[in-house]
Design a protein around this motif. Structure first.
Motif, PDB file in Angstrom:
ATOM      1  N   SER A   1       0.883  -1.160   0.000  1.00  8.29           N
ATOM      2  CA  SER A   1       0.000   0.000   0.000  1.00  8.29           C
ATOM      3  C   SER A   1       0.925   1.215   0.000  1.00  8.29           C
ATOM      4  O   SER A   1       2.146   1.072  -0.011  1.00  8.29           O
ATOM      5  CB  SER A   1      -0.909  -0.005   1.236  1.00  8.29           C
ATOM      6  N   PHE A   2       0.363   2.417  -0.031  1.00 10.50           N
ATOM      7  CA  PHE A   2       1.206   3.613  -0.003  1.00 10.50           C
ATOM      8  C   PHE A   2       1.748   3.826   1.404  1.00 10.50           C
ATOM      9  O   PHE A   2       0.984   3.886   2.370  1.00 10.50           O
ATOM     10  CB  PHE A   2       0.427   4.830  -0.493  1.00 10.50           C
ATOM     11  N   GLN A   3       3.084   3.892   1.505  1.00  9.27           N
ATOM     12  CA  GLN A   3       3.780   4.027   2.776  1.00  9.27           C
ATOM     13  C   GLN A   3       4.845   5.123   2.649  1.00  9.27           C
ATOM     14  O   GLN A   3       5.021   5.706   1.573  1.00  9.27           O
ATOM     15  CB  GLN A   3       4.453   2.710   3.155  1.00  9.27           C
TER      16      GLN A   3
ATOM     17  N   THR B   1       4.899   6.401  -0.975  1.00  9.55           N
ATOM     18  CA  THR B   1       5.443   5.516  -2.012  1.00  9.55           C
ATOM     19  C   THR B   1       4.721   4.181  -1.995  1.00  9.55           C
ATOM     20  O   THR B   1       4.393   3.652  -0.929  1.00  9.55           O
ATOM     21  CB  THR B   1       6.947   5.254  -1.764  1.00  9.55           C
ATOM     22  N   THR B   2       4.493   3.612  -3.179  1.00 11.56           N
ATOM     23  CA  THR B   2       4.074   2.218  -3.276  1.00 11.56           C
ATOM     24  C   THR B   2       4.967   1.531  -4.280  1.00 11.56           C
ATOM     25  O   THR B   2       5.507   2.167  -5.186  1.00 11.56           O
ATOM     26  CB  THR B   2       2.599   2.073  -3.681  1.00 11.56           C
ATOM     27  N   VAL B   3       5.154   0.229  -4.108  1.00 15.70           N
ATOM     28  CA  VAL B   3       6.096  -0.544  -4.922  1.00 15.70           C
ATOM     29  C   VAL B   3       5.369  -1.738  -5.526  1.00 15.70           C
ATOM     30  O   VAL B   3       4.642  -2.451  -4.830  1.00 15.70           O
ATOM     31  CB  VAL B   3       7.281  -1.036  -4.068  1.00 15.70           C
ATOM     32  N   ILE B   4       5.588  -1.954  -6.829  1.00  9.52           N
ATOM     33  CA  ILE B   4       4.956  -3.068  -7.532  1.00  9.52           C
ATOM     34  C   ILE B   4       6.044  -3.908  -8.191  1.00  9.52           C
ATOM     35  O   ILE B   4       6.599  -3.522  -9.223  1.00  9.52           O
ATOM     36  CB  ILE B   4       3.963  -2.543  -8.595  1.00  9.52           C
TER      37      ILE B   4
ATOM     38  N   LEU C   1      -5.363   6.825  -2.697  1.00 10.43           N
ATOM     39  CA  LEU C   1      -4.258   6.328  -3.509  1.00 10.43           C
ATOM     40  C   LEU C   1      -4.253   4.798  -3.533  1.00 10.43           C
ATOM     41  O   LEU C   1      -4.029   4.183  -4.586  1.00 10.43           O
ATOM     42  CB  LEU C   1      -2.932   6.852  -2.959  1.00 10.43           C
ATOM     43  N   ASP C   2      -4.506   4.180  -2.377  1.00 10.73           N
ATOM     44  CA  ASP C   2      -4.543   2.715  -2.319  1.00 10.73           C
ATOM     45  C   ASP C   2      -5.644   2.149  -3.218  1.00 10.73           C
ATOM     46  O   ASP C   2      -5.482   1.066  -3.804  1.00 10.73           O
ATOM     47  CB  ASP C   2      -4.765   2.240  -0.883  1.00 10.73           C
TER      48      ASP C   2
ATOM     49  N   HIS D   1      -5.159  -0.625 -10.447  1.00  8.80           N
ATOM     50  CA  HIS D   1      -5.085  -0.056 -11.794  1.00  8.80           C
ATOM     51  C   HIS D   1      -3.659   0.408 -12.103  1.00  8.80           C
ATOM     52  O   HIS D   1      -3.159   0.220 -13.216  1.00  8.80           O
ATOM     53  CB  HIS D   1      -6.071   1.109 -11.923  1.00  8.80           C
ATOM     54  N   LEU D   2      -3.000   1.013 -11.116  1.00 10.98           N
ATOM     55  CA  LEU D   2      -1.608   1.425 -11.290  1.00 10.98           C
ATOM     56  C   LEU D   2      -0.719   0.205 -11.541  1.00 10.98           C
ATOM     57  O   LEU D   2       0.226   0.267 -12.334  1.00 10.98           O
ATOM     58  CB  LEU D   2      -1.116   2.179 -10.057  1.00 10.98           C
TER      59      LEU D   2
END
Length: 366
Positions: A88-90, A120-123, A152-153, A158-159
């Motif tokens: 999630s966004f952290q 930030t989020t990481v994929i 944002l989460d 979709h992101l």
């Protein structure tokens, strides 16, 4: 009427010059002043990126000089992918030591720009790349609100799908149907709203045990449970039509490796690039393992919310629904609600089947 944000996220996957305006709008919605999407191929080379005007000059300097080598963020970023801290966004600062922050060139660049809090989020992708989205606030404004992070989460699935395509195309514009499908490097096809196939690539044609031909030039998934989810997603081709699962797990069979089929709406300019197609489907393979799945992998493969991911990991670890509820500080009733959502999003109906599927979730390319 304004074009829905989700449509524009998918459009930017294939027409990356639209990322700055998408990121600007997401920044405004989240109380940020800047945003960026970055694609990392490893910590030994600078990332590819698209960003808003506020940070464009700074990111250009960062990636074209030795400043990227002085960053301690990539080190912390890649390390924390394993623990799933950024599913999630952290805030990356929370995962860096005082020593790392003191010597970090990114923190220095943010200070020079009058920026501070960076969500930030990481994929992580099956092929080894890592896609990151960041949103920054001005110094002195504090961190993002809980509501902003939740917003944002909500866009993260979709992101993730858009980021997958952006990384495979190396943040370059998709120029034509045939070349774009080849560049993606995954089994992929372009479909109309009716489900009729307009174009495929060689990898798609070779996946005959996964994709089956149907009447009138349409396509189906061989797996019955996955086909129901797939048909629902095809029928709701616009991303804002209704909530549907757009990353569909397909169980392994005697002839097919376990995989996830992603459905990406082709919006606006992307619609024109892909021969007026309405959606692109692409398959990413996953490998069977006995370990507990990583949170970052689950959110990258499936449309799980952060709360659903926590429950899924608990169940995959061998906990009962009651025990998983206690571990996550929620009621058993809430845990069962999350479990029903996990069933719906994976096409499973029993907890044992869900856990078996979750344990296939580790990155692996076709």
């Amino acid at each position: 009427m304004p074009v829905p944000l989700i449509d524009r996220i998918y459009e930017a996957a294939f027409v990356p010059e639209f990322w700055p305006s998408v990121l600007d709008d997401m920044a405004a919605m989240s109380g940020s002043v800047s945003g960026a999407v970055l694609v990392f191929s490893g910590i030994d080379q600078p990332p590819l990126y698209r960003t808003t005007d506020y940070t464009r000059a700074s990111l250009h300097e960062f990636t074209t000089t030795e400043r990227w080598r002085e960053s301690r963020r990539a080190e912390a970023l890649f390390k924390n992918i394993i623990t799933g801290d950024f599913s999630s966004f952290q805030y990356l600062n929370d995962h860096m030591s005082a020593e790392q922050l003191a010597g970090d060139s990114v923190a220095r660049s943010l200070r020079e720009l009058g920026l501070e809090a960076q969500a930030t989020t990481v994929i992580p992708l099956f092929s080894g790349e890592v896609v990151s989205f960041t949103f920054e606030r001005r110094a002195g404004e504090g961190r993002h609100s809980a509501e902003a992070l939740a917003m944002l989460d909500k866009t993260r699935p979709h992101l993730a799908r858009s980021g997958l395509m952006a990384a495979k195309l190396r943040l370059e514009r998709a120029e034509a149907t045939v070349s774009a499908l080849q560049a993606i490097g995954l089994p992929a096809a372009v479909l109309q709203k009716s489900g009729k196939v307009l174009a495929t690539n060689i990898l798609f044609d070779a996946a005959a045990s996964l994709f089956l031909p149907r009447a009138f030039g349409r396509v189906a998934l061989a797996d019955a449970a996955a086909e129901t989810l797939f048909r629902n997603a095809v029928e709701a081709s616009a991303p804002h039509d209704r909530p549907v699962v757009r990353s569909i797990p397909v169980a392994a069979s005697e002839t097919t490796q376990a995989c996830v089929v992603h459905i990406l709406p082709l919006c606006r300019s992307a619609h024109d690039i892909f021969s007026s197609g309405d959606m692109l489907i692409a398959a990413t393979a996953v490998g069977a393992h006995l370990q507990v799945p990583q949170a970052s992998i689950l959110t990258g493969l499936f449309d799980f919310s952060p709360a659903e991911v926590k429950l899924a990991i608990g169940l995959a670890s061998g906990a009962s629904v009651n025990d998983a509820a206690v571990q996550n500080g929620i009621t058993v009733k809430t845990a069962r609600t999350y479990l029903e959502r996990l069933f719906a999003k994976t096409g499973t109906h029993r907890q044992s089947d869900l856990v078996a599927l979750l344990k296939t979730a580790s990155p692996l390319g076709f």
